[in-house]
Enzyme design. Structure first.
Site, PDB file in Angstrom:
ATOM      1  N   ASP A  29       1.003  -1.046   0.784  1.00 37.80           N
ATOM      2  CA  ASP A  29       0.154  -0.291  -0.420  1.00 37.80           C
ATOM      3  C   ASP A  29       0.708   1.442  -0.147  1.00 37.80           C
ATOM      4  OD1 ASP A  29      -2.504   1.921   0.483  1.00 37.80           O
ATOM      5  OD2 ASP A  29      -2.698   1.104   1.997  1.00 37.80           O
ATOM      6  N   HIS A  57       2.956   2.777  -8.613  1.00 38.35           N
ATOM      7  CA  HIS A  57       2.884   1.516  -9.310  1.00 38.35           C
ATOM      8  C   HIS A  57       4.303   1.261  -9.862  1.00 38.35           C
ATOM      9  CE1 HIS A  57      -1.003   1.418  -7.794  1.00 38.35           C
ATOM     10  NE2 HIS A  57      -1.544   1.812  -8.940  1.00 38.35           N
ATOM     11  N   ASN A  68     -10.802  -3.817  -6.410  1.00 35.20           N
ATOM     12  CA  ASN A  68      -9.866  -2.991  -7.155  1.00 35.20           C
ATOM     13  C   ASN A  68      -9.782  -2.632  -8.749  1.00 35.20           C
ATOM     14  OD1 ASN A  68      -6.287  -3.698  -6.370  1.00 35.20           O
ATOM     15  ND2 ASN A  68      -7.437  -2.247  -4.790  1.00 35.20           N
ATOM     16  N   ARG A 113       1.296  -4.750   6.298  1.00 34.27           N
ATOM     17  CA  ARG A 113       1.424  -3.680   4.987  1.00 34.27           C
ATOM     18  C   ARG A 113       1.668  -2.662   5.152  1.00 34.27           C
ATOM     19  NH1 ARG A 113      -5.162  -3.060   4.315  1.00 34.27           N
ATOM     20  NH2 ARG A 113      -4.957  -0.365   2.902  1.00 34.27           N
TER      21      ARG A 113
HETATM   22  C1  FPP Z   1      -1.512  -0.065  -3.487  1.00 39.48           C
HETATM   23  O1  FPP Z   1      -1.461   1.096  -3.342  1.00 39.48           O
HETATM   24  C2  FPP Z   1      -1.123  -1.239  -5.137  1.00 39.48           C
HETATM   25  C3  FPP Z   1      -2.304  -1.465  -5.911  1.00 39.48           C
HETATM   26  C4  FPP Z   1      -3.601  -1.688  -5.710  1.00 39.48           C
HETATM   27  C5  FPP Z   1      -1.129  -2.327  -6.974  1.00 39.48           C
HETATM   28  C6  FPP Z   1      -0.108  -2.944  -6.753  1.00 39.48           C
HETATM   29  C7  FPP Z   1       1.081  -3.868  -7.792  1.00 39.48           C
HETATM   30  C8  FPP Z   1       2.134  -3.596  -8.459  1.00 39.48           C
HETATM   31  C9  FPP Z   1       2.849  -3.309  -6.937  1.00 39.48           C
HETATM   32  C10 FPP Z   1       2.112  -4.055  -9.273  1.00 39.48           C
HETATM   33  C11 FPP Z   1       2.513  -5.669  -8.888  1.00 39.48           C
HETATM   34  C12 FPP Z   1       1.898  -6.076  -9.572  1.00 39.48           C
HETATM   35  C13 FPP Z   1       1.897  -7.283  -9.973  1.00 39.48           C
HETATM   36  C14 FPP Z   1       1.095  -8.449 -10.895  1.00 39.48           C
HETATM   37  C15 FPP Z   1       3.687  -8.278 -10.632  1.00 39.48           C
HETATM   38  P1  FPP Z   1      -2.596   1.998  -4.160  1.00 39.48           P
HETATM   39  O2  FPP Z   1      -2.169   2.550  -5.335  1.00 39.48           O
HETATM   40  O3  FPP Z   1      -4.042   1.595  -3.064  1.00 39.48           O
HETATM   41  O4  FPP Z   1      -1.627   3.773  -3.423  1.00 39.48           O
HETATM   42  P2  FPP Z   1      -2.340   4.528  -2.308  1.00 39.48           P
HETATM   43  O5  FPP Z   1      -2.855   3.980  -1.565  1.00 39.48           O
HETATM   44  O6  FPP Z   1      -1.357   5.240  -1.497  1.00 39.48           O
HETATM   45  O7  FPP Z   1      -3.336   5.921  -3.218  1.00 39.48           O
END
Ligand code: FPP
Length: 237
Positions: A17, A34, A65, A185
């Site tokens: 996260d 990402h 998501n 987390r």
């Molecule tokens: C959460 O952060 C992250 C995700 C939903 C995506 C995680 C995916 C990757 C790290 C890419 C790797 C994937 C593969 C299949 C190799 P957020 O976007 O919710 O962050 P925020 O809470 O700060 O908005």
């Protein structure tokens, strides 16, 4: 690092996260977060192997998501596909067995194919298991398992009165997955967000105040040290 003997967890589950916030802090698009997060995931897989961890589950895309903007969903699908293709040979060389854990419905066919290719290439590896949780939701997993089990009861393959935890586990997406020891987390949020509810029943939870793209092997080791200091009793006195 203290001199006390560290108990290394067998299975670590990671909720990656904070990618969006990391990007925002830098005036970058969320997608850049990402991309940075993806690099960190594979860096931590290599570190985990060195630390003696045997299994890691990464929450790469949840069933919730899909509610993100169509642009972000499209990016995450395309980027996951590309990542799996780019990383699989290195993972194979490291002795990592890749397993997809998730629901096929809605997931891009090309992503499923990439996950299956990685699974096929690495299926005999035994050093470490990487569960890629893509289109995964804990409640969805339990419902899908219950539905299939109910079908087997109806077919006469299973007797309802003899259902045990072991029986039920056979119907989960990845029956061979071991119980989660350390549930980690990042980003300071203290929620489990529908990740591995069945498997993490006895996990130790470590919430780190670090955005996922800022995680590194030292931070992972810190989480392992914190885990190691916990007193795990599994219901015993
Ligand atoms: C959460 O952060 C992250 C995700 C939903 C995506 C995680 C995916 C990757 C790290 C890419 C790797 C994937 C593969 C299949 C190799 P957020 O976007 O919710 O962050 P925020 O809470 O700060 O908005």
């Amino acid at each position: 690092m203290s001199s006390k003997k560290i108990e290394v967890p067998n299975h670590i589950a990671v909720v990656m996260d904070g990618n969006g916030r990391w990007a925002k802090q830098r005036g970058l698009p969320r997608t850049a977060g990402h991309e940075a997060g993806e690099k960190v995931l594979f860096e931590l897989v290599e570190a985990a192997i060195k630390f003696g961890v045997k299994e890691m589950s990464a929450y790469a895309f949840s069933t919730e998501n899909w509610k993100r903007s169509p642009e972000e969903v499209k990016f995450l699908m395309g980027y996951s596909r590309q990542s799996l293709r780019n990383r699989r040979d290195r993972l194979h060389d490291l002795g990592v067995k890749v397993q997809w854990v998730g629901r096929p419905q809605r997931l891009w066919k090309s992503v499923i194919e990439e996950l299956q290719d990685a699974e096929e290439l690495t299926e005999k590896n035994k050093k470490f298991t990487l569960n890629m949780c893509v289109n995964y939701g804990g409640r969805a997993e339990i419902i899908d398992a219950a539905a299939e089990l109910a079908r087997d009861v109806k077919r006469g393959k299973v007797k309802a009165d003899s259902i045990t935890e072991k029986t039920f586990e056979k119907y989960l997406y990845s029956p061979k997955m071991s119980d989660v020891d350390l549930f980690l987390r990042s980003s300071g949020e203290q929620r489990t967000s529908n990740f591995l509810p069945w498997q993490a029943t006895y996990a130790e939870f470590v919430f780190m105040d670090v955005l996922w793209p800022d995680m590194n092997p030292d931070q992972l080791w810190k989480a392992i040290e914190e885990y190691s200091e916990r007193d795990r009793r599994f219901g015993k006195a």
